[in-house]
Design a protein around this motif. Structure first.
Motif, PDB file in Angstrom:
ATOM      1  N   LEU A  72     -28.805  38.722  29.959  1.00  0.00           N
ATOM      2  CA  LEU A  72     -29.653  39.402  28.968  1.00  0.00           C
ATOM      3  C   LEU A  72     -28.803  39.933  27.818  1.00  0.00           C
ATOM      4  CD1 LEU A  72     -32.041  41.498  31.287  1.00  0.00           C
ATOM      5  CD2 LEU A  72     -32.638  39.426  30.031  1.00  0.00           C
TER       6      LEU A  72
ATOM      7  N   HIS B 294     -27.195  37.169  25.544  1.00  0.00           N
ATOM      8  CA  HIS B 294     -28.127  36.490  24.649  1.00  0.00           C
ATOM      9  C   HIS B 294     -29.133  37.515  24.108  1.00  0.00           C
ATOM     10  CE1 HIS B 294     -26.524  33.379  27.368  1.00  0.00           C
ATOM     11  NE2 HIS B 294     -26.632  32.555  26.322  1.00  0.00           N
ATOM     12  N   ARG B 295     -28.611  38.579  23.534  1.00  0.00           N
ATOM     13  CA  ARG B 295     -29.423  39.698  23.059  1.00  0.00           C
ATOM     14  C   ARG B 295     -30.562  39.244  22.152  1.00  0.00           C
ATOM     15  NH1 ARG B 295     -24.423  42.707  23.071  1.00  0.00           N
ATOM     16  NH2 ARG B 295     -24.690  44.664  24.251  1.00  0.00           N
TER      17      ARG B 295
ATOM     18  N   ARG C 171     -32.093  36.440  21.612  1.00  0.00           N
ATOM     19  CA  ARG C 171     -33.177  35.638  22.197  1.00  0.00           C
ATOM     20  C   ARG C 171     -34.097  36.493  23.054  1.00  0.00           C
ATOM     21  NH1 ARG C 171     -32.898  31.910  26.960  1.00  0.00           N
ATOM     22  NH2 ARG C 171     -30.647  32.217  26.909  1.00  0.00           N
ATOM     23  N   TYR C 172     -33.517  37.344  23.912  1.00  0.00           N
ATOM     24  CA  TYR C 172     -34.349  38.127  24.823  1.00  0.00           C
ATOM     25  C   TYR C 172     -35.052  39.277  24.102  1.00  0.00           C
ATOM     26  CZ  TYR C 172     -32.559  35.484  28.762  1.00  0.00           C
ATOM     27  OH  TYR C 172     -32.263  34.465  29.638  1.00  0.00           O
TER      28      TYR C 172
ATOM     29  N   SER D 150     -38.056  37.780  22.601  1.00  0.00           N
ATOM     30  CA  SER D 150     -39.050  37.533  23.650  1.00  0.00           C
ATOM     31  C   SER D 150     -39.771  38.817  24.039  1.00  0.00           C
ATOM     32  CB  SER D 150     -38.361  36.916  24.869  1.00  0.00           C
ATOM     33  OG  SER D 150     -39.283  36.713  25.916  1.00  0.00           O
ATOM     34  N   LEU D 151     -39.011  39.890  24.187  1.00  0.00           N
ATOM     35  CA  LEU D 151     -39.615  41.183  24.525  1.00  0.00           C
ATOM     36  C   LEU D 151     -40.525  41.674  23.415  1.00  0.00           C
ATOM     37  CD1 LEU D 151     -36.546  42.988  26.146  1.00  0.00           C
ATOM     38  CD2 LEU D 151     -38.640  42.268  27.310  1.00  0.00           C
TER      39      LEU D 151
ATOM     40  N   SER E 123     -35.622  46.713  26.321  1.00  0.00           N
ATOM     41  CA  SER E 123     -35.034  46.479  25.000  1.00  0.00           C
ATOM     42  C   SER E 123     -33.892  47.439  24.746  1.00  0.00           C
ATOM     43  CB  SER E 123     -36.102  46.625  23.914  1.00  0.00           C
ATOM     44  OG  SER E 123     -37.125  45.670  24.070  1.00  0.00           O
TER      45      SER E 123
ATOM     46  N   ILE F 164     -30.859  46.208  26.675  1.00  0.00           N
ATOM     47  CA  ILE F 164     -30.219  45.033  26.075  1.00  0.00           C
ATOM     48  C   ILE F 164     -29.450  45.418  24.813  1.00  0.00           C
ATOM     49  CG2 ILE F 164     -30.669  42.800  24.983  1.00  0.00           C
ATOM     50  CD1 ILE F 164     -33.024  42.455  26.890  1.00  0.00           C
TER      51      ILE F 164
ATOM     52  N   ILE G 204     -39.902  38.682  32.495  1.00  0.00           N
ATOM     53  CA  ILE G 204     -38.797  37.737  32.216  1.00  0.00           C
ATOM     54  C   ILE G 204     -38.188  37.270  33.537  1.00  0.00           C
ATOM     55  CG2 ILE G 204     -36.487  37.550  31.259  1.00  0.00           C
ATOM     56  CD1 ILE G 204     -37.362  39.296  28.966  1.00  0.00           C
TER      57      ILE G 204
ATOM     58  N   ILE H  21     -35.153  34.816  35.383  1.00  0.00           N
ATOM     59  CA  ILE H  21     -33.881  34.103  35.239  1.00  0.00           C
ATOM     60  C   ILE H  21     -33.493  33.589  36.625  1.00  0.00           C
ATOM     61  CG2 ILE H  21     -31.454  34.272  34.592  1.00  0.00           C
ATOM     62  CD1 ILE H  21     -32.199  36.564  32.728  1.00  0.00           C
TER      63      ILE H  21
END
Length: 505
Positions: free
Chosen positions: A430, A433-434, A436-437, A440-441, A461, A464, A501, A503
């Motif tokens: 997470l 790849h701050r 991207r996630y 998504s959030l 959030s 991250i 999410i 993974i």
């Protein structure tokens, strides 16, 4: 010889001592009671005490024993009337010859209890004098009159109870909170009929809500408060989980009030039961200053429902089973039957003590068949210390090896420690790849109206954006972010966060 008839007259209440030829004084006590603790009622009981002390001491035939007074106690039950019970016990011990009281209703409003104690005292030779009704219970007509008057007093109590209930319900309808009981209500003081926030206690309430929404269970929160020496709502140093549960569902902490949650089913026994629709309930919004933000309060209620549904879906009775030593207890889920995984220790020869996770449906041999997959169990150990012996060689040659069979969900095993490592890897991914996630959030938060999901998105959030890569398992972080870890049919692990999410490793 003519007959002679001699009449033997009954001995008077005041006996004559043959040695002193003087009358023996009757030992007299008085009983007083008021049913509420208001200033007017307390003044009334003081007046009764003063009156009966004078009444008894002024009579030369009486010896003053004392005054037994109950303040702010209902007369329908004797259980909580300490002074009354103490007086009865003194009567049984032969310390009192006569009891004086204002009226039947002061002695008791329950006909059965009143007659029970009067008859017991009568059997002990103790007179009870009801001044208002002018009844002596040792007189022949005393019990008949007492039965009638007691029944009237009991009916009067019922009428009074109904009138009080009617008045309280009118206050509920008008939105008055002056009848809210606050004697054991942490977080507020009742001043001039209004709920006023007690800031020191309010901080404890906010802490409880914060800890729960961050993943801690009732027992864990209670243990932490106890360890920190924080007094409970009753002033105790030890907290219990039921108190935490009640606080987390109490609408008063968000500034609202729900009236008539419980009610009395009997004016004599005072038994209270939960109102499940038998009577009207009254909900008042913004009735007083809140301690907890309304959105946080609603999030807690949604989280309680989520945990209940989680237990139902995964066949467990308690959601909060984890601790520092077993941080993922009840958080590893079987993909086939939905049951939780259990930590076990191997007893097989050569691997004794090996720890591993296995689907809990193996208990009772209830494992679910996995369609299209087969499994061959490993052969049983020889259970011999000398594999070169003739006996061992014979067993190797003649033993039956396990046969291939349909695969069960209980055949999948996960080595201990692997789920924790996978959680660490997922958290680090997470952070790695701050962008991207976080994007998504952001989409998840914008698409939902669910307050709890919005809160979870915000917390994740924040992690991250500001979190550092983990080097070891973080238990508090897992409570805050992790929903569960699901085992795939291939033995891989999927980390599923509370935001949805997922993974897989």
């Amino acid at each position: 010889m003519s007959r002679k008839i001699i009449t033997l007259y009954p001995t008077s209440a005041i006996a004559i001592d043959d040695n002193t030829k003087e009358s023996i004084k009757a030992r007299v006590a008085a009983y007083c009671r008021v049913s509420s603790a208001s200033d007017e009622q307390l003044h009334s009981v003081k007046a009764q005490v003063d009156y009966y002390k004078e009444f008894i001491t002024s009579n030369p035939d009486y010896e003053f024993i004392g005054i037994y007074a109950d303040e702010g106690i209902s007369g329908t039950l004797t259980l909580k009337r300490d002074a009354f019970n103490r007086m009865i016990e003194d009567c049984r011990n032969g310390l009192i010859d006569m009891v004086v009281t204002k009226s039947v209703s002061r002695f008791g409003r329950n006909t059965v209890d009143t007659l029970k104690y009067v008859r017991e005292l009568k059997s002990l030779g103790i007179d009870v004098y009801f001044e208002k009704e002018n009844i002596h219970t040792l007189d022949s007509e005393g019990e008949v009159l007492l039965t009638l008057i007691s029944a009237v007093a009991q009916n009067e109590s019922l009428t009074q109870s109904d009138n009080v209930k009617w008045g309280i319900r009118r206050k509920y309808e008008n939105g008055s909170i002056k009848s809210v009981p606050c004697g054991k209500f942490l977080g507020y003081d009742k001043i001039d009929g209004q709920l006023v926030v007690n800031e020191e206690q309010a901080d404890v309430i906010r802490r409880i809500y914060r800890d729960f929404i961050n993943g801690y269970g009732f027992s864990q929160i209670a243990n932490k408060l106890t360890a920190d020496g924080i007094p409970s709502e009753r002033g105790n140093t030890i907290w219990n989980l039921s108190s935490i549960r009640k606080m987390l569902t109490n609408e008063k902490y968000k500034g609202d009030t729900l009236f008539q949650k419980t009610y009395n089913v009997d004016h004599l026994t005072k038994k209270r039961v939960k109102n499940n629709g038998e009577l009207h309930k009254y909900y008042i919004e913004n009735s007083h200053q809140p301690i907890v933000d309304k959105d946080i309060w609603e999030c807690v209620q949604q989280e309680l429902l989520r945990q209940k549904q989680y237990c139902h879906d995964h066949h467990i009775g308690t959601y909060h089973r984890s601790n520092e030593e077993n941080p993922l207890s009840a958080r590893i889920i079987c993909p086939v039957c939905g049951s939780t995984y259990m930590m076990l220790k191997s007893k097989r020869v050569g691997e004794e003590g090996r720890k591993f996770w296995r689907c809990s449906s193996f208990i009772g041999e209830n494992g679910t068949v996995i369609d299209g997959r087969t499994f061959t169990p490993p052969p049983m150990a020889l259970w011999t210390k000398n594999p070169d012996s003739r006996h061992a060689k014979y067993r190797v040659k003649n033993r039956k090896l396990p046969q291939e069979r349909p695969m069960l969900c209980t055949d999948i095993q996960i080595e201990a420690g692997l789920p924790e490592k996978v959680f660490v890897k997922a958290c680090n991914q997470l952070i790695s790849h701050r962008a991207r996630y976080l994007a998504s959030l952001n989409r998840i938060g914008n698409k939902t109206d669910d307050l709890l999901m919005k809160y979870r998105v915000k917390e994740m959030s924040h992690f991250i954006e500001n979190g550092q890569r983990l080097v070891e398992f973080d238990y508090p972080l897992s409570l805050k972010l992790l929903d569960h870890i699901e085992v795939t049919l291939d033995g891989k692990l999927s980390v599923i966060f509370l935001t949805g999410i997922k993974i897989t490793f």
